[in-house]
Design a protein around this motif. Structure first.
Motif, short mmCIF file in Angstrom:
data_model
loop_
_atom_site.label_atom_id
_atom_site.label_comp_id
_atom_site.label_asym_id
_atom_site.label_seq_id
_atom_site.Cartn_x
_atom_site.Cartn_y
_atom_site.Cartn_z
N LYS B 241 15.77 -2.36 -82.74
CA LYS B 241 15.15 -3.75 -82.90
C LYS B 241 15.53 -4.29 -84.10
O LYS B 241 16.01 -5.47 -84.41
N GLU B 244 19.42 -5.06 -84.48
CA GLU B 244 19.72 -6.33 -83.68
C GLU B 244 19.37 -7.50 -84.63
O GLU B 244 20.14 -8.57 -84.52
N GLU B 245 18.06 -7.42 -85.42
CA GLU B 245 17.88 -8.61 -86.26
C GLU B 245 18.79 -8.68 -87.17
O GLU B 245 19.40 -9.70 -87.57
N ARG B 247 21.99 -7.95 -86.98
CA ARG B 247 23.15 -8.42 -86.44
C ARG B 247 23.16 -9.72 -86.70
O ARG B 247 24.22 -10.66 -86.62
N ASP B 248 22.08 -10.57 -86.03
CA ASP B 248 21.62 -11.75 -85.90
C ASP B 248 21.69 -12.45 -87.17
O ASP B 248 22.30 -13.74 -87.47
N GLU B 249 21.11 -12.02 -88.11
CA GLU B 249 20.70 -12.69 -89.56
C GLU B 249 21.79 -12.60 -90.36
O GLU B 249 21.82 -13.26 -91.20
N CYS B 250 22.33 -11.15 -90.63
CA CYS B 250 23.20 -10.87 -91.63
C CYS B 250 24.43 -10.37 -91.20
O CYS B 250 24.44 -9.04 -91.16
N PRO B 251 25.27 -10.67 -90.19
CA PRO B 251 26.37 -10.10 -89.49
C PRO B 251 27.37 -9.32 -90.53
O PRO B 251 27.99 -8.32 -90.33
N PHE B 254 25.76 -6.27 -91.11
CA PHE B 254 25.69 -5.32 -89.87
C PHE B 254 27.14 -4.78 -89.84
O PHE B 254 27.08 -3.55 -89.63
N ARG B 321 14.13 -4.16 -93.93
CA ARG B 321 13.55 -4.37 -92.78
C ARG B 321 12.95 -3.34 -91.97
O ARG B 321 11.80 -3.40 -91.23
#
Lengths: 384, 384
Positions: B241, B244-245, B247-251, B254, B321
């Protein structure tokens, strides 16, 4: 800020000549005119006080400082670099030799080159033989044998007692055995309702074992208890050598085989073990570290249609090379011999044998790579 | 060549509408107007006769045909596609349903999407509880529990007998245990000379176990035999989880965490087990499949100097996180409960406990992912 320093040379002769403090890092110029960059956050994270005194595990909480942490002062005295930090009133003290050892400037790849020595058919004349009794009784003999096995990926043990127990005793000199769906040990004999081709008397083409597992077993031990049939020679190829040639001659094929994954599968009544893998496995530092090749366990390729045909060309090219006599060694194991090889590097197979002409019985087990490398490191501290 | 065909629909309703033969492949147009490309060499390689009748292993030797092999004739009749080959006088016969099932045109990624359901702190209210007796006695209960464990990566077993043996019995319902340098089972109790932080009474920050191993253990079983100290709550976070966050917010972060590798290490008198790993592991199909996070076993980072600072930013961002209350669940296990979780997905930790206030004893073991997935597949044939 540049800090010039003059001091006695330590044993390696390399010392800090000057230090320049930048926004994010210290640039250390050494007496041999090389330069190492050490980031402030890295230095704080690796302060000698950051590690637990008993377990040597890292105790320092990285989030207890900010990413802007930086030295208020930097001082070199004798063998040490002293830093007073901008946060927490903390001071760190590093030895210069530690800084040299852990310098991460320069080519990372140079520090991670594999020490293996790949071989072709001529290797049959220089295979390392160890003696069962020596490896069992003497840690130095154990170490010398493991060094050779690490380098070439294949060795022989002579003088094995005539018992399946001795297979396990020898392997356990390294560490515990790797269990698989076939058990912790297995017998290679011809049986009537085989669950795989190893348990027949037919030709067993070159392969690595259990490519259908997430991590195929590391080192394989095959102890020959009887082998007086006609035929039944063991065949080996160093797939690293073959992969090196493929990389040189057909880089596009090498790339496909190391980047695309194909499915492998073994199933019987109680198991259905599947995994996708690349046939050639390259680590982050560019080393070829593993070959997973098993035509029997290879399932139905499910590559994207746009690469399928090209992949078949690459795969066939690898297959052809793997069968090339230039790479192959053939050994007729005799009772009392054990071959030990890196299952993730050295392909093995056997010639067909005549069931009625005698008895053929191999007893096998595996020890994984993590355990092998660990044992080698521990022994090296004493014997290297 | 285009072959038009009219025939009865099979049960799925999808049938071959027409076939076009190209230089390297057949283009099959289906009755639903989708198109599948099947390469000649792929079709020959996967002819039903290519597989051993007992073992279902592939017997066909790919190099026994040339890469130019192609159909001399293609014929559709009833449920079958018949091909007469240009080499070896061989004929193949495929069922249409097999061709549909193994079609590799279209998006490969769609066929390899993970079925997991990631969770945050609200998960504490919906954790799946299985009963020891049911899982032990009933394959269907075993299957239902494993399905839940596969999806969420964390479940509880209630009604565990008060014995360390029962831990092993329950885990063995899946398959054999994964041995490690700590043995096949382990006891988490506070001891005087701990070899790692788990064996103390202090706070144990969130981590995954044995990131220093080439393949860290898969599913972890922690059977609570006693837990009447003050404190000692177990803490869990679904790192998928969190990833995933990220990846979305700080590619960019990631990407760094999934591409760069850092060293992990555990050592004691008899072992020195080290491995480089990426913290986030993404498979070839784009799925996040594993998190390796263990600040205690993380050794001294040896990344290239040019990415070191940026990597620290990424790593710290992930750490922050992972500590966010939004993701955390806290469970005070009671005697007779066992938590089972995916050690390569779900981070675990514990709050500190007061040694003198009572007894805390967890008994643990592991079963690896290959074995778990295999067992799930075999059970699914009967119970899905």
């Amino acid at each position: 800020m540049t800090l010039s320093v003059t001091q006695n040379l330590n044993t390696t002769g390399k010392r800090i000549a000057s230090i320049q403090q930048n926004a994010l890092s210290l640039l250390v110029e050494w007496s041999d005119e090389t330069v190492s960059e050490f980031h402030h956050i890295w230095l704080r994270d690796n302060c000698p006080t950051a590690f637990h005194i008993d377990t040597e595990e890292r105790e320092f909480d990285l989030l207890s400082v900010s990413e802007d942490i930086h030295p208020l002062s930097v001082e070199v005295s004798d063998d040490f670099l002293h830093i007073e930090w901008s946060e927490g009133g903390h001071r760190s003290c590093f030895t210069q030799s530690w800084l040299i050892e852990h310098s991460y400037s320069g080519l990372i790849n140079e520090r991670h080159v594999s020490a293996y020595e790949s071989w072709d058919s001529a290797f049959v004349n220089t295979i390392y033989h160890a003696q069962y009794e020596a490896v069992m009784d003497d840690d130095k003999a154990l170490y010398q044998w493991m060094v050779e096995l690490d380098k070439s990926g294949l060795t022989l043990i002579d003088g094995m007692p005539d018992s399946t127990e001795s297979t396990v005793l020898l392997a356990s000199r390294i560490d515990y055995l790797r269990q698989t769906n076939f058990g912790t040990t297995f017998n290679v004999v011809s049986v009537e309702s085989p669950i795989n081709l190893a348990y027949t008397s037919i030709d067993l083409p070159l392969h690595t074992d259990l490519t259908n597992q997430e991590t195929p077993p590391g080192y394989q031990f095959l102890h020959c208890l009887a082998n007086d049939c006609e035929g039944g020679e063991s065949v080996f190829v160093d797939a690293l050598k073959v992969a090196e040639e493929l990389r040189d001659e057909c880089p596009d094929y090498f790339k496909l085989l190391s980047e695309q994954v194909i499915p492998f599968r073994f199933h019987d009544e109680s198991h259905d073990i599947r995994e996708h893998h690349s046939v050639i496995n390259v680590d982050q530092f560019g080393n070829i570290i593993e070959i997973k090749f098993n035509a029997h366990l290879a399932s139905i390729f499910d590559l994207p249609a746009c690469v399928m045909y090209e992949y078949y060309l690459a795969y066939r090219s690898l297959m052809k090379r793997l069968r090339d006599e230039r790479f192959k060694i053939e050994l007729k194991l005799s009772a009392g011999q054990m071959v030990v090889f890196d299952n993730r590097r050295v392909l093995h197979g056997r010639n067909k044998f005549e069931d009625s002409s005698g008895r053929r019985h191999l007893h096998g087990c595996y020890v994984d790579r993590s355990e092998f490398k660990s044992r080698l490191r521990v022994l090296a501290k004493k014997y290297a």
